[in-house]
Design a protein around this motif. Structure first.
Motif, PDB file in Angstrom:
ATOM      1  N   ARG A  20      -2.481 128.262 -12.555  1.00 20.84           N
ATOM      2  CA  ARG A  20      -1.657 129.725 -12.920  1.00 20.84           C
ATOM      3  C   ARG A  20      -1.509 131.020 -11.795  1.00 20.84           C
ATOM      4  NH1 ARG A  20      -1.997 129.586 -19.686  1.00 20.84           N
ATOM      5  NH2 ARG A  20      -0.681 128.487 -19.621  1.00 20.84           N
ATOM      6  N   TYR A  21      -2.282 131.056 -11.597  1.00 20.89           N
ATOM      7  CA  TYR A  21      -3.748 131.626 -10.294  1.00 20.89           C
ATOM      8  C   TYR A  21      -2.724 131.193  -8.808  1.00 20.89           C
ATOM      9  CZ  TYR A  21      -6.416 133.950  -6.643  1.00 20.89           C
ATOM     10  OH  TYR A  21      -6.768 134.264  -5.932  1.00 20.89           O
ATOM     11  N   PHE A  22      -2.169 130.041  -8.831  1.00 23.23           N
ATOM     12  CA  PHE A  22      -1.756 129.955  -7.488  1.00 23.23           C
ATOM     13  C   PHE A  22      -0.563 130.145  -7.736  1.00 23.23           C
ATOM     14  CE2 PHE A  22      -5.333 126.730  -6.663  1.00 23.23           C
ATOM     15  CZ  PHE A  22      -5.924 127.292  -6.329  1.00 23.23           C
ATOM     16  N   MET A  23       0.744 129.556  -8.834  1.00 21.86           N
ATOM     17  CA  MET A  23       1.534 129.822  -8.985  1.00 21.86           C
ATOM     18  C   MET A  23       3.034 131.208  -9.061  1.00 21.86           C
ATOM     19  SD  MET A  23       2.221 126.326 -11.241  1.00 21.86           S
ATOM     20  CE  MET A  23       1.811 124.458 -10.612  1.00 21.86           C
ATOM     21  N   ASN A  24       1.668 131.784  -9.917  1.00 17.11           N
ATOM     22  CA  ASN A  24       1.877 132.989 -10.088  1.00 17.11           C
ATOM     23  C   ASN A  24       1.145 134.471 -10.061  1.00 17.11           C
ATOM     24  OD1 ASN A  24       1.045 133.084 -12.648  1.00 17.11           O
ATOM     25  ND2 ASN A  24       2.379 132.077 -13.691  1.00 17.11           N
ATOM     26  N   GLY A  25      -0.284 133.931  -9.677  1.00 18.76           N
ATOM     27  CA  GLY A  25      -1.012 135.519  -9.854  1.00 18.76           C
ATOM     28  C   GLY A  25      -1.018 136.002 -11.384  1.00 18.76           C
ATOM     29  N   ARG A  26      -0.740 135.366 -12.142  1.00 19.39           N
ATOM     30  CA  ARG A  26      -0.767 136.084 -13.228  1.00 19.39           C
ATOM     31  C   ARG A  26      -2.029 135.965 -14.297  1.00 19.39           C
ATOM     32  NH1 ARG A  26       0.631 134.320 -18.221  1.00 19.39           N
ATOM     33  NH2 ARG A  26       0.945 131.833 -18.206  1.00 19.39           N
ATOM     34  N   GLU A  27      -2.637 135.102 -13.884  1.00 23.24           N
ATOM     35  CA  GLU A  27      -4.526 134.623 -14.533  1.00 23.24           C
ATOM     36  C   GLU A  27      -5.845 134.702 -13.489  1.00 23.24           C
ATOM     37  OE1 GLU A  27      -5.029 133.393 -17.632  1.00 23.24           O
ATOM     38  OE2 GLU A  27      -3.260 132.242 -17.818  1.00 23.24           O
ATOM     39  N   SER A  28      -6.694 134.057 -13.016  1.00 29.52           N
ATOM     40  CA  SER A  28      -7.607 134.829 -12.456  1.00 29.52           C
ATOM     41  C   SER A  28      -8.133 132.973 -12.408  1.00 29.52           C
ATOM     42  CB  SER A  28      -8.921 135.578 -12.916  1.00 29.52           C
ATOM     43  OG  SER A  28     -10.213 135.480 -12.197  1.00 29.52           O
ATOM     44  N   PRO A  29      -8.932 132.307 -11.593  1.00 26.60           N
ATOM     45  CA  PRO A  29      -9.909 131.731 -10.838  1.00 26.60           C
ATOM     46  C   PRO A  29     -11.477 131.801 -11.012  1.00 26.60           C
ATOM     47  CG  PRO A  29      -9.365 133.262  -8.715  1.00 26.60           C
ATOM     48  CD  PRO A  29      -9.532 133.293  -9.523  1.00 26.60           C
ATOM     49  N   LYS A  30     -11.866 132.985 -12.235  1.00 22.25           N
ATOM     50  CA  LYS A  30     -13.346 132.678 -12.893  1.00 22.25           C
ATOM     51  C   LYS A  30     -13.522 132.004 -13.000  1.00 22.25           C
ATOM     52  CE  LYS A  30     -15.920 136.136 -14.100  1.00 22.25           C
ATOM     53  NZ  LYS A  30     -16.253 137.552 -14.807  1.00 22.25           N
ATOM     54  N   LEU A  31     -13.302 131.666 -14.149  1.00 18.65           N
ATOM     55  CA  LEU A  31     -12.945 130.848 -15.391  1.00 18.65           C
ATOM     56  C   LEU A  31     -13.470 129.726 -14.706  1.00 18.65           C
ATOM     57  CD1 LEU A  31     -14.376 130.223 -18.124  1.00 18.65           C
ATOM     58  CD2 LEU A  31     -11.571 129.411 -18.766  1.00 18.65           C
ATOM     59  N   TYR A  32     -12.288 128.720 -13.607  1.00 16.86           N
ATOM     60  CA  TYR A  32     -12.469 127.622 -12.667  1.00 16.86           C
ATOM     61  C   TYR A  32     -13.354 127.712 -12.261  1.00 16.86           C
ATOM     62  CZ  TYR A  32     -11.250 123.425  -9.663  1.00 16.86           C
ATOM     63  OH  TYR A  32     -10.933 121.868  -9.482  1.00 16.86           O
ATOM     64  N   LEU A  33     -13.405 128.344 -11.370  1.00 16.09           N
ATOM     65  CA  LEU A  33     -15.212 128.454  -9.855  1.00 16.09           C
ATOM     66  C   LEU A  33     -16.403 128.644 -11.388  1.00 16.09           C
ATOM     67  CD1 LEU A  33     -14.233 131.340  -8.193  1.00 16.09           C
ATOM     68  CD2 LEU A  33     -13.937 128.726  -7.669  1.00 16.09           C
ATOM     69  N   GLU A  34     -16.652 129.509 -12.376  1.00 15.47           N
ATOM     70  CA  GLU A  34     -17.633 128.780 -13.363  1.00 15.47           C
ATOM     71  C   GLU A  34     -17.793 127.788 -13.994  1.00 15.47           C
ATOM     72  OE1 GLU A  34     -18.172 129.562 -17.864  1.00 15.47           O
ATOM     73  OE2 GLU A  34     -18.552 131.866 -17.508  1.00 15.47           O
ATOM     74  N   TRP A  35     -16.916 127.306 -13.786  1.00 13.69           N
ATOM     75  CA  TRP A  35     -16.412 125.178 -14.611  1.00 13.69           C
ATOM     76  C   TRP A  35     -17.127 124.643 -13.470  1.00 13.69           C
ATOM     77  CZ3 TRP A  35     -13.518 121.776 -11.992  1.00 13.69           C
ATOM     78  CH2 TRP A  35     -13.766 120.756 -12.602  1.00 13.69           C
ATOM     79  N   HIS A  36     -16.710 125.084 -11.688  1.00 15.22           N
ATOM     80  CA  HIS A  36     -17.145 124.052 -11.028  1.00 15.22           C
ATOM     81  C   HIS A  36     -18.414 124.422 -11.013  1.00 15.22           C
ATOM     82  CE1 HIS A  36     -17.713 122.982  -6.395  1.00 15.22           C
ATOM     83  NE2 HIS A  36     -16.694 122.268  -7.444  1.00 15.22           N
ATOM     84  N   SER A  37     -19.124 125.936 -10.922  1.00 10.05           N
ATOM     85  CA  SER A  37     -20.415 126.196 -10.579  1.00 10.05           C
ATOM     86  C   SER A  37     -21.784 125.079 -11.276  1.00 10.05           C
ATOM     87  CB  SER A  37     -21.118 127.384 -10.543  1.00 10.05           C
ATOM     88  OG  SER A  37     -22.279 127.385 -10.205  1.00 10.05           O
TER      89      SER A  37
END
Length: 372
Positions: A62-79
């Motif tokens: 959703r961050y990529f498609m419309n900018g209305r979300e943050s990638p923070k949770l994904y980055l935390e998950w990956h880390s």
């Protein structure tokens, strides 16, 4: 010959509702390189969840498609995949985001050029015979991309044996006979089986559906072991979805044609929940429920004072936490009656919906003592 047959595969379009994230069982956890208990506990946060509740990936796309979300949770998950095992994260956050951004851009272009692209690049799934759904073995990101694009049926590669088990041919006759016996020609919610994918649902076929709104609110928090009550459960679509997630579900449905079809669909979709045919307002309730569903039901009884009072009393007694609700044609009046007649002290609107020619409202009533 037998070995070759077992390895034959087929690509079929699987309803999103039947796609769950992968799960590494307790007995296999030590197979993971550099395994630690901290890693396994983190793995379980997002394992064995409906793919529609995989919040890190949803927020990323959703961050990529419309900018209305943050990638923070994904980055935390990956880390945490690495740091919980004492490993160095092999890629910077910036590089990871650029890789995923490129993936999203490429998928967008390929899908725009050929809407059937994913038939040639299906996800890989296996059917969990005990749970009644598919686990994604490869393709979590591609599935989330399609979900964010509003696609409800995801091309998936599976063994022929899994496909046959999902079809459950032996249970189809019971469903068809019930349709015929009640002269039924329409359904309000999808039937999640290949034999009935041609049936168009009157509701819950376009994004966001009512189920999407519920799952968005719940996020990734587990409901396994929770008690759920579905008041006016119709053919059991929502009840079965919560049951697949490990909730203990009770559905009330007094109309014979709905109840009988729900029972047959439980057999077809290999999911069971407790269905009661008594009218909810007349029920002598002994259980308490963490979550309640009251979807386009209350407006049927709210103009009869005695029935309304009994109904509200039972709702208040039964549901201790969240009550997901969809209105009839008078949402403000319904909300006022529900808030005044129960101990629900907070309401949050989740969206506007439409069905059977009526503009409706969808939201959740909350008791202040409840925590997710």
């Amino acid at each position: 010959m037998g070995s070759e047959a077992r390895e034959q595969t087929v690509v079929a379009k699987v309803p999103l509702e039947l796609l769950f994230t992968d799960y590494i069982a307790e007995e296999r956890k030590t197979d993971i390189p550099h395994f630690t208990e901290a890693w396994y506990e983190d793995h379980k946060r997002y394992a064995d969840l409906p793919i529609m509740r995989l919040s890190p990936h949803l927020q990323l796309f959703r961050y990529f498609m419309n900018g209305r979300e943050s990638p923070k949770l994904y980055l935390e998950w990956h880390s945490l995949i690495f740091t919980t095992r004492g490993l160095h994260v092999p890629i910077s956050e910036h590089e990871l985001l650029e890789q995923r951004r490129l993936q999203c851009s490429n998928l967008t272009a390929l899908f725009a050029k050929n809407p059937d692209y994913f038939l040639n690049d299906p996800i890989l799934v296996v059917y969990d015979k005990e749970a009644g759904y598919f686990r994604i073995k490869d393709g979590h990101h591609r599935t989330i991309f399609q979900y964010c694009k509003g696609i409800r049926y995801i091309p998936a590669q599976m063994t022929v044996q899994d496909y046959d088990y999902w079809k459950n041919t032996d249970a189809v006759t019971g469903v068809r006979d019930t349709f015929s016996r009640h002269h039924r020609t329409l359904i309000y919610t999808p039937i999640l089986n290949p034999y009935f994918e041609h049936l168009t649902s009157e509701r819950d076929s376009t994004y966001p559906t009512r189920l999407d709104l519920i799952l968005e609110y719940l996020g990734s928090s587990s409901i396994r072991g929770k008690n759920v009550i579905d008041i006016g459960c119709n053919i059991g679509y929502y009840s079965r979805h919560f049951a697949r997630q490990g909730a203990r579900v009770t559905g009330y449905e007094p109309m014979a044609e709905h109840y009988e079809l729900a029972r047959e669909l439980n057999h077809l979709e290999r999911v069971q929940f407790d269905i009661r045919t008594e009218r909810f307002e007349r029920s002598t309730l002994t259980e308490e429920y963490d979550i309640g569903l009251l979807l386009t039901v209350f407006y049927h009884v709210m103009d009869n004072p005695s029935v309304r009072q009994a109904f509200l009393r039972n709702v208040d007694k039964a549901v201790t936490g969240l009550l997901f609700w969809e209105s009839g044609a008078e949402p403000n009046r319904e909300k006022e009656i529900l808030l005044q007649g129960t101990k629900f002290d907070k309401y949050e609107k989740l969206g506007d919906t439409e069905g059977t020619g009526k503009k409706r409202e969808f939201g959740v009533f909350i008791k202040s003592s409840y925590t997710k």
